[in-house]
Design a protein around this motif. Structure first.
Motif, PDB file in Angstrom:
ATOM      1  N   VAL A   1      37.949  48.362  49.924  1.00  0.00           N
ATOM      2  CA  VAL A   1      38.211  46.904  50.021  1.00  0.00           C
ATOM      3  C   VAL A   1      39.458  46.908  50.674  1.00  0.00           C
ATOM      4  CG1 VAL A   1      38.280  44.651  48.840  1.00  0.00           C
ATOM      5  CG2 VAL A   1      36.504  46.182  48.181  1.00  0.00           C
ATOM      6  N   PRO A   2      39.897  46.134  51.555  1.00  0.00           N
ATOM      7  CA  PRO A   2      41.023  45.957  52.221  1.00  0.00           C
ATOM      8  C   PRO A   2      42.170  45.319  51.272  1.00  0.00           C
ATOM      9  CG  PRO A   2      39.335  45.373  53.853  1.00  0.00           C
ATOM     10  CD  PRO A   2      38.582  45.498  52.731  1.00  0.00           C
ATOM     11  N   GLY A   3      43.247  46.065  50.801  1.00  0.00           N
ATOM     12  CA  GLY A   3      44.270  45.327  50.314  1.00  0.00           C
ATOM     13  C   GLY A   3      44.101  45.596  48.743  1.00  0.00           C
TER      14      GLY A   3
ATOM     15  N   ILE B   1      40.308  51.510  33.608  1.00  0.00           N
ATOM     16  CA  ILE B   1      39.999  50.998  34.712  1.00  0.00           C
ATOM     17  C   ILE B   1      41.550  50.474  35.557  1.00  0.00           C
ATOM     18  CG2 ILE B   1      38.957  49.300  36.180  1.00  0.00           C
ATOM     19  CD1 ILE B   1      36.682  49.371  33.893  1.00  0.00           C
ATOM     20  N   THR B   2      41.868  50.525  36.440  1.00  0.00           N
ATOM     21  CA  THR B   2      43.249  50.116  36.918  1.00  0.00           C
ATOM     22  C   THR B   2      42.719  49.577  38.582  1.00  0.00           C
ATOM     23  OG1 THR B   2      43.751  52.090  38.413  1.00  0.00           O
ATOM     24  CG2 THR B   2      44.378  51.696  35.771  1.00  0.00           C
ATOM     25  N   ASN B   3      43.518  48.529  38.685  1.00  0.00           N
ATOM     26  CA  ASN B   3      43.377  47.620  40.074  1.00  0.00           C
ATOM     27  C   ASN B   3      44.397  47.077  40.327  1.00  0.00           C
ATOM     28  OD1 ASN B   3      40.144  47.260  40.306  1.00  0.00           O
ATOM     29  ND2 ASN B   3      40.598  46.793  38.266  1.00  0.00           N
ATOM     30  N   ASN B   4      44.888  47.112  41.528  1.00  0.00           N
ATOM     31  CA  ASN B   4      46.121  46.636  42.429  1.00  0.00           C
ATOM     32  C   ASN B   4      45.669  46.126  43.583  1.00  0.00           C
ATOM     33  OD1 ASN B   4      48.680  47.579  40.779  1.00  0.00           O
ATOM     34  ND2 ASN B   4      47.273  49.202  40.956  1.00  0.00           N
ATOM     35  N   TYR B   5      45.797  44.552  43.707  1.00  0.00           N
ATOM     36  CA  TYR B   5      45.313  44.156  44.890  1.00  0.00           C
ATOM     37  C   TYR B   5      46.590  43.090  45.745  1.00  0.00           C
ATOM     38  CZ  TYR B   5      42.701  40.779  47.680  1.00  0.00           C
ATOM     39  OH  TYR B   5      42.304  40.042  48.944  1.00  0.00           O
ATOM     40  N   GLN B   6      46.796  43.251  46.986  1.00  0.00           N
ATOM     41  CA  GLN B   6      47.665  42.937  47.777  1.00  0.00           C
ATOM     42  C   GLN B   6      47.121  42.123  48.828  1.00  0.00           C
ATOM     43  OE1 GLN B   6      50.953  45.438  48.594  1.00  0.00           O
ATOM     44  NE2 GLN B   6      52.212  43.704  49.617  1.00  0.00           N
TER      45      GLN B   6
ATOM     46  N   SER C   1      46.273  44.594  30.496  1.00  0.00           N
ATOM     47  CA  SER C   1      47.235  43.865  30.713  1.00  0.00           C
ATOM     48  C   SER C   1      46.833  43.234  32.410  1.00  0.00           C
ATOM     49  CB  SER C   1      48.231  44.735  31.096  1.00  0.00           C
ATOM     50  OG  SER C   1      48.183  45.673  31.931  1.00  0.00           O
ATOM     51  N   ALA C   2      47.574  42.392  32.723  1.00  0.00           N
ATOM     52  CA  ALA C   2      47.242  41.793  33.945  1.00  0.00           C
ATOM     53  C   ALA C   2      48.518  41.117  34.529  1.00  0.00           C
ATOM     54  CB  ALA C   2      46.176  40.839  34.252  1.00  0.00           C
ATOM     55  N   GLY C   3      48.777  40.894  35.894  1.00  0.00           N
ATOM     56  CA  GLY C   3      49.973  40.174  36.236  1.00  0.00           C
ATOM     57  C   GLY C   3      49.686  39.705  37.718  1.00  0.00           C
ATOM     58  N   ILE C   4      51.009  39.057  38.214  1.00  0.00           N
ATOM     59  CA  ILE C   4      50.782  38.642  39.560  1.00  0.00           C
ATOM     60  C   ILE C   4      52.515  38.822  39.834  1.00  0.00           C
ATOM     61  CG2 ILE C   4      50.970  36.081  38.861  1.00  0.00           C
ATOM     62  CD1 ILE C   4      49.952  35.383  41.568  1.00  0.00           C
ATOM     63  N   THR C   5      52.545  39.245  40.966  1.00  0.00           N
ATOM     64  CA  THR C   5      53.990  39.130  41.435  1.00  0.00           C
ATOM     65  C   THR C   5      54.340  38.460  42.850  1.00  0.00           C
ATOM     66  OG1 THR C   5      54.223  41.448  40.271  1.00  0.00           O
ATOM     67  CG2 THR C   5      55.800  40.734  41.865  1.00  0.00           C
TER      68      THR C   5
ATOM     69  N   ARG D   1      51.123  40.197  44.978  1.00  0.00           N
ATOM     70  CA  ARG D   1      50.331  41.301  44.453  1.00  0.00           C
ATOM     71  C   ARG D   1      49.814  40.940  43.114  1.00  0.00           C
ATOM     72  NH1 ARG D   1      55.214  43.056  46.496  1.00  0.00           N
ATOM     73  NH2 ARG D   1      56.184  43.054  44.717  1.00  0.00           N
ATOM     74  N   PHE D   2      48.362  41.416  42.858  1.00  0.00           N
ATOM     75  CA  PHE D   2      47.982  41.163  41.646  1.00  0.00           C
ATOM     76  C   PHE D   2      47.791  42.691  40.962  1.00  0.00           C
ATOM     77  CE2 PHE D   2      46.371  37.662  44.333  1.00  0.00           C
ATOM     78  CZ  PHE D   2      46.974  36.367  43.458  1.00  0.00           C
ATOM     79  N   ASP D   3      47.737  42.806  39.660  1.00  0.00           N
ATOM     80  CA  ASP D   3      47.273  43.838  39.001  1.00  0.00           C
ATOM     81  C   ASP D   3      46.558  43.501  37.886  1.00  0.00           C
ATOM     82  OD1 ASP D   3      49.332  44.572  36.574  1.00  0.00           O
ATOM     83  OD2 ASP D   3      50.316  43.466  38.260  1.00  0.00           O
ATOM     84  N   ALA D   4      45.768  44.483  37.334  1.00  0.00           N
ATOM     85  CA  ALA D   4      44.676  44.427  36.183  1.00  0.00           C
ATOM     86  C   ALA D   4      44.525  45.611  35.651  1.00  0.00           C
ATOM     87  CB  ALA D   4      43.618  43.493  36.477  1.00  0.00           C
ATOM     88  N   ASP D   5      44.501  45.932  34.397  1.00  0.00           N
ATOM     89  CA  ASP D   5      44.469  47.402  33.771  1.00  0.00           C
ATOM     90  C   ASP D   5      43.582  47.190  32.464  1.00  0.00           C
ATOM     91  OD1 ASP D   5      46.106  48.552  35.868  1.00  0.00           O
ATOM     92  OD2 ASP D   5      47.691  48.142  34.378  1.00  0.00           O
ATOM     93  N   LEU D   6      42.728  48.095  32.328  1.00  0.00           N
ATOM     94  CA  LEU D   6      41.881  47.715  31.018  1.00  0.00           C
ATOM     95  C   LEU D   6      41.578  49.395  30.573  1.00  0.00           C
ATOM     96  CD1 LEU D   6      39.967  46.307  28.933  1.00  0.00           C
ATOM     97  CD2 LEU D   6      37.998  46.743  30.746  1.00  0.00           C
ATOM     98  N   ALA D   7      41.796  49.361  29.274  1.00  0.00           N
ATOM     99  CA  ALA D   7      41.559  50.719  28.580  1.00  0.00           C
ATOM    100  C   ALA D   7      40.499  50.602  27.473  1.00  0.00           C
ATOM    101  CB  ALA D   7      42.779  51.670  28.276  1.00  0.00           C
ATOM    102  N   LEU D   8      39.497  51.191  27.153  1.00  0.00           N
ATOM    103  CA  LEU D   8      38.839  51.124  26.059  1.00  0.00           C
ATOM    104  C   LEU D   8      38.888  52.548  25.450  1.00  0.00           C
ATOM    105  CD1 LEU D   8      35.767  49.292  27.621  1.00  0.00           C
ATOM    106  CD2 LEU D   8      37.802  48.109  26.300  1.00  0.00           C
TER     107      LEU D   8
END
Length: 219
Positions: free
Chosen positions: A81-83, A121-126, A183-187, A132-139
Motif C-alpha cells: 500500500v503506497p505510504g 502488529i506494527t503500522n507506519n503510514y505517511q 500504542s498509536a500516534g500522529i506526528t 505520519r501515523f503509527d499504530a502498534d499492537l502486541a498480544l
C-alpha cells in the motif's frame, strides 16, 4: 544492618548465537524468521547474598547471575500500500527463570521457568511528507511452565481459612505481565524543523498473583 558477607564482585558470561533470514521481496512484501539464545541478569543483591538479610547466622544460597533465554519469531513485512509500512509477527520467548518483583520484600526475585507466546502488529503510514501515523499492537500469553510447589504447600496450609486463600492459590500466571500493549500516534512536521506529536498508549489489566481467586459471594 550491614552484612559484609552479602557482597562480592561476581562475573559471568553466556554465548548468545542468533540466526535471522529474510525472503523476498515479492510484490513489495518480504517474509522473515529468526531464532536465537539470549539471557537476562538477576538482581545483583541476590547474586552475592550468602546470609539471610538481618540474620547472619542463617546461610542463604545466592541466585544465578545470568539466566538463559531462547526466542524465535516468524512474520512478514509489506509496503504494497503506497505510504504504508506494515508488519506482523508471531513470537515465542522461553526463560529458564522469570524475574519478578516481590512486594513483601521490595526486591526482585527469581521465579520458575516461563514461556511467552504472542503476536505483534506494527503500522507506519505517511500520506504526505509532513504527516505520519503509527499504530502498534502486541498480544501476549505469559505463563510459568513449572509448578510452584512452595505456593501449593502454603495454599494447603490455609485449608479451612478461605479468606486467607484468596490470592494465595498456586497457578501459572506471571504476575504483572499484561496480555495486551497498544500504542498509536500522529506526528506533524517535516524531517527537519518544528514538529508536534500526539500519542496514545494502553496497557491492559494484568494478574497480581500467579492465580487470582474471586472472593466467595456475600451471604
Amino acid at each position: 544492618m550491614l552484612q559484609p558477607a552479602n557482597s562480592g564482585n561476581p562475573n559471568a558470561a553466556l554465548p548468545s548465537p542468533k540466526f535471522t533470514s529474510v525472503f523476498g521481496p515479492f510484490y513489495k512484501t518480504e517474509f522473515f524468521l529468526g531464532a536465537g539464545l539470549g539471557y537476562h541478569s538477576n538482581d545483583a543483591r541476590g547474586v552475592v547474598t550468602s546470609q539471610v538479610p538481618g540474620d547472619p547466622s542463617t546461610p542463604q544460597s545466592g541466585t544465578a547471575f545470568l539466566v538463559r533465554s531462547a526466542g524465535a519469531e516468524i512474520g512478514a513485512r509489506t509496503k504494497i500500500v503506497p505510504g504504508l509500512d506494515s508488519s506482523i509477527s508471531l513470537f515465542a520467548l522461553r526463560q529458564n527463570s522469570e524475574l519478578f518483583f516481590d512486594g513483601d520484600t521490595g526486591t526482585t526475585v527469581p521465579g520458575p521457568p516461563s514461556l511467552r507466546t504472542g503476536i505483534e502488529i506494527t503500522n507506519n503510514y505517511q500520506p504526505v511528507s509532513w504527516m505520519r501515523f503509527d499504530a502498534d499492537l502486541a498480544l501476549t500469553r505469559a505463563r510459568f511452565i513449572a509448578p510452584d510447589t512452595a505456593q501449593q504447600e502454603l495454599f494447603d496450609s490455609l485449608t479451612g481459612f478461605p479468606q486467607a486463600q484468596i490470592g494465595n492459590a498456586p497457578g501459572n500466571f506471571i504476575p504483572e505481565a499484561p496480555w495486551m500493549v497498544a500504542s498509536a500516534g500522529i506526528t506533524l512536521g517535516e524531517r527537519t524543523g518544528w514538529f508536534s506529536t500526539l500519542r496514545w498508549r494502553y496497557i491492559s489489566s494484568r494478574p497480581l498473583t500467579a492465580t487470582q481467586i474471586s472472593p466467595p459471594p456475600a451471604s
